[in-house]
Design an enzyme around this catalytic site. Structure first.
Site, PDB file in Angstrom:
ATOM      1  CG  ASP A   1      -9.131   1.929  -0.871  1.00 40.04           C
ATOM      2  OD1 ASP A   1      -8.729   0.904  -1.024  1.00 40.04           O
ATOM      3  OD2 ASP A   1      -8.764   2.900  -0.147  1.00 40.04           O
TER       4      ASP A   1
ATOM      5  CG  ASP B   1      -2.261   0.689   0.739  1.00 40.47           C
ATOM      6  OD1 ASP B   1      -2.444   1.275  -0.057  1.00 40.47           O
ATOM      7  OD2 ASP B   1      -3.221   0.243   1.526  1.00 40.47           O
TER       8      ASP B   1
END
Length: 772
Positions: A570, A504
């Site tokens: 997301d 990430d």
């Protein structure tokens, strides 16, 4: 045939001309045949005089110099600009600076002279998906596709040019790749000695010629949870650019900048697209002047003082990729071919169904809960179990612990409930084990930061950049910080048997100055990230890494040289995902796109959707689950298991299929498909996002099929609740929506289409077309 040839001649004014013609082998993929030609008038830098389909008599392209060179016009310089591969003011270019260098702070104005032209056919491995076949019946269904590896000759042109007086040399390289992409990059060298002063690189922006008919631009924009939203506008005289200055492409990035004839779409329309294969700061641009040919291209954006050649031997730009085609589907296929060739594991290993724990438990990690979740995952057909953020240091929320890459003893005590025990349990259930990292970032509230505050990128020794998510950026250009991060990851991959890393990147990289050098460091930081990806995969064969950046904030061919998959967004709300996934697929094949089945209502939007809609939206990509299965009833889990089982039957083909989208005039509907390379079969998904302009739904065309073949089109029945989807609804049913389906030719399906079912909003159905 694949070839690269050299021809010589002279222009009408007697100027000698060298012409280099490169053509890609059409036999590997017939619809991908592309050629380009470069003309060198005298010792000038070359001009692209052809970029498109192969030419029957390439030697005739010598005449393009006389045919395309503009005449002198009043009120201008003695020569009207005709842009070379790197135009400067010495060739009368007065647009945006595309080559900018300074020596001791003083800008130079080079006039390049070509000193060498080299050509080669470079043999490289590729996948010939046109020859993909099913393996013997004894092979498990999920792995029956075999895709032969082949060696493909890649035409390469290398041009060396310099301004000897100013001490600047460039080496420009162009390659014509399997599938039809053209890519180019340049290396800049300072040829003077140290006494002459350091050479600073300001800008090297490469481009491709843009025909006058290309007067409409397509880009994408967006934000967190809504990446890749399309936008169109006219390309008028002037410059259009999309700049990414966050140390990553970011959510607003346009993966491609495409210019084409007005109204070009997925299925039709002459179009030209560019992409910068770089994960740092970059620009995409299209520029048209009243005097000359337009240009479309881009490059890296550098801060002042970021690249000074006295501190290194040379500067090499990122690759700038160009694709041309009749419609966006053809352009996308060129990028997909390139990525399949770079990642043969996509075809050789069926994409494992993933369960990621983030939306299931967030930071609430404990052994018993995750063990129980792993049990439910196996029952649902999951093959890769990924533990997300929260397993390390003091990381109980997003305010602390980042950078302390040691397993938290508070959450994972040594013994039978350790993280190692969970990894072993997951492996024992026949699943791969994955773990989340955010290696480039650090919380000031962490042991690592307290011990090494000098490891953080910051504009001054005493001031940190503005925080994001309570984070700062770790300076991976610092050898000590790099060694610490790599060492932690390398050790954990070995100790836990990690098969997969979710990598990430959650903070915008701003005011990125390295305390070690006192200079901006986005360029060097990006190279350091690539190095960790590369070194981890070299040290641990078979390790796969996902590129996630708050979802889809870092999607580019630079990171995809190393990453096997990207996390698209997301947001797993299927209504939002319909276009996010569609426009991400302009660059990335669906098998590299994480597409997960989430909860309803969606955590990111609170929109409630049917399980069928959520599963259909995830069906073509790298299918996964982002859902707390411990809280779901048995019926929902049984249905999920049916869908994952159906996905496994087809996923090996999805890895090599052509991804197609239809141009639907009704903005309320989408038609997306995956077509076998030989056109023998296809899956299509019809999605009703909102109530439509027509009622019942208007016919939709099915692109990608063999026009002369006959296909049986029939629904994919997965025990759908037809009434809930709107198919029952007390109305008459479609005549072809039966187990027998309907017989139609590929030409009729592409020209007239067929009428899809009238669905309630936020519903989708799947159907197949099989050649008879």
């Amino acid at each position: 045939m694949t070839r690269i040839e050299r021809f010589t001649g002279a222009a009408a004014d007697g100027t000698p001309i060298t012409l280099i013609y490169a053509e890609q082998d059409a036999a590997v993929r017939p619809d991908a045949a592309v050629a380009f030609a470069l003309a060198f008038p005298g010792d000038d830098l070359p001009r692209f005089v052809h970029w498109g389909k192969p030419v029957a008599a390439p030697e005739t392209l010598l005449s393009q110099v006389d045919a395309l060179k503009p005449q002198r016009v009043s009120g201008a310089l003695d020569e009207t600009a005709w842009p070379s591969i790197l135009p400067t003011q010495s060739e009368s270019w007065i647009g945006q600076k595309r080559f900018e260098v300074r020596r001791d702070g003083v800008e130079l104005f080079p006039c390049f002279t070509v000193t060498d032209i080299a050509t080669a056919l470079d043999a490289r491995p590729a996948l010939d998906v046109t020859q993909a076949v099913d393996a013997p019946e004894s092979t498990p269904a999920e792995a029956r596709v075999t895709t032969p590896a082949v060696t493909v000759d890649t035409p390469v042109v290398t041009v060396t040019a310099e301004d000897a007086e100013l001490g600047v040399r460039i080496v420009w390289t162009a390659e014509l790749l399997h599938g039809g992409l053209v890519r180019q990059r340049a290396t800049v060298t300072d040829t003077t000695d140290a006494a002459a002063g350091a050479l600073e690189i300001g800008r090297v922006e490469l481009g491709f010629p843009l025909p006058a008919v290309a007067t409409e631009i397509l880009t994408t924009t967006g934000h967190h949870l809504r990446e890749r939203s399309p936008q169109r506008q006219p390309l008028t005289v002037g410059r259009f650019e999309k700049v990414s200055m966050a140390g990553r492409p970011d959510f607003d990035a346009s993966l491609l900048l495409t210019a084409g004839v007005p109204g070009f779409g997925f299925e039709h329309g002459e179009a030209y697209a560019v992409h910068v294969g770089w994960s740092g700061n970059s620009v995409l641009s299209a520029e048209r002047q009243p005097y000359t040919t337009g240009l479309i291209g881009g490059g890296e954006v550098l801060f002042g003082g970021e690249v000074i050649l006295s501190s290194g031997p040379a500067y090499t730009t990122p690759w700038v990729y160009g694709a041309t085609g009749d419609g966006l589907n053809q352009i996308a296929a060129r990028f997909h071919t390139y990525l399949r060739d770079r990642h043969p594991e996509l075809a050789s290993k069926p994409r494992p169904v993933i369960l990621n724990t983030w939306e299931a438990v967030y930071f609430q990690h404990d052994y018993d809960t995750l063990k129980a979740l792993a049990d439910k995952a196996v029952e649902s057909g999951v093959e890769r179990f990924v533990v997300d953020d929260g397993w390390f240091g003091s990381r109980r929320d997003d305010t602390s612990g980042l950078g302390d890459w040691q397993i938290s003893s508070a959450v994972w005590p040594e013994g039978p409930k350790s993280l190692k025990a969970l990894a072993d349990y997951v492996h024992g259930k026949g699943m791969e084990f994955g773990l989340w990292f955010e290696p480039e970032m650090i919380n000031p509230d962490s042991d690592t930061y307290r011990a090494h505050p000098e490891w953080t990128l910051k504009p001054t020794l005493d001031r940190l950049p503005m925080q994001g998510r309570s984070q700062q950026v770790l300076d991976l250009t610092n050898p000590e910080a790099y060694a610490y991060i790599y060492g932690c990851m390398d050790r954990l991959v070995g100790e836990l048997g990690i098969d997969y890393i979710k990598w990430d990147h959650n903070k915008l990289v701003t005011e990125a100055v390295s305390p070690r050098t006192g200079r901006p460091a986005v360029h060097a930081q990006t190279l350091a990230v690539y190095r960790i990806f590369h070194d981890l995969r070299e040290a641990h064969p078979g390790l796969e890494i996902e590129s996630c950046s708050s979802g889809g904030g870092r999607v580019d061919l630079g990171i995809l040289e190393f990453a096997s998959r990207i996390w698209v967004s997301d947001c797993v709300d299927p209504v939002e995902r319909a276009d996010i996934q569609r426009y991400t697929s302009l660059l990335v094949p669906p098998c590299m796109m994480g597409e997960h089945v989430g909860a309803s209502p969606a955590h990111s939007t609170q929109r409630a959707t049917s399980q069928e809609m959520r599963m259909a939206t995830a069906f073509f990509g790298h299918m996964g689950i982002e859902w707390n299965l411990l809280k779901e009833p048995a019926e929902a889990l049984a249905e999920l298991g049916e869908w994952t089982a159906e996905f496994k039957k087809h996923r090996a083909w999805f890895a090599v299929d052509a991804c197609v989208h239809a141009d639907t005039p009704d903005p309320a509907v989408r038609l997306d498909g995956m077509v076998k390379p030989d056109g023998s079969a296809a899956f299509y998904r019809f999605t009703q996002l909102t109530t439509g302009q027509t009622y019942p739904a208007a016919p939709v065309r099915l692109p990608g099929l063999d026009p002369d073949a006959v296909y049986r089109v029939q629904p994919l029945h997965l025990d759908l609740d037809l009434a809930a989807l709107g198919l029952g609804n007390g109305q008459s049913t479609l005549g072809w929506w039966t187990a027998d389906g309907v017989l139609m030719t590929g030409r009729a399906l592409a020209t007239y289409g067929l009428r899809p079912p009238s669905l309630h909003p936020a519903q989708a159905v799947l159907f197949t077309a099989v050649r008879q």
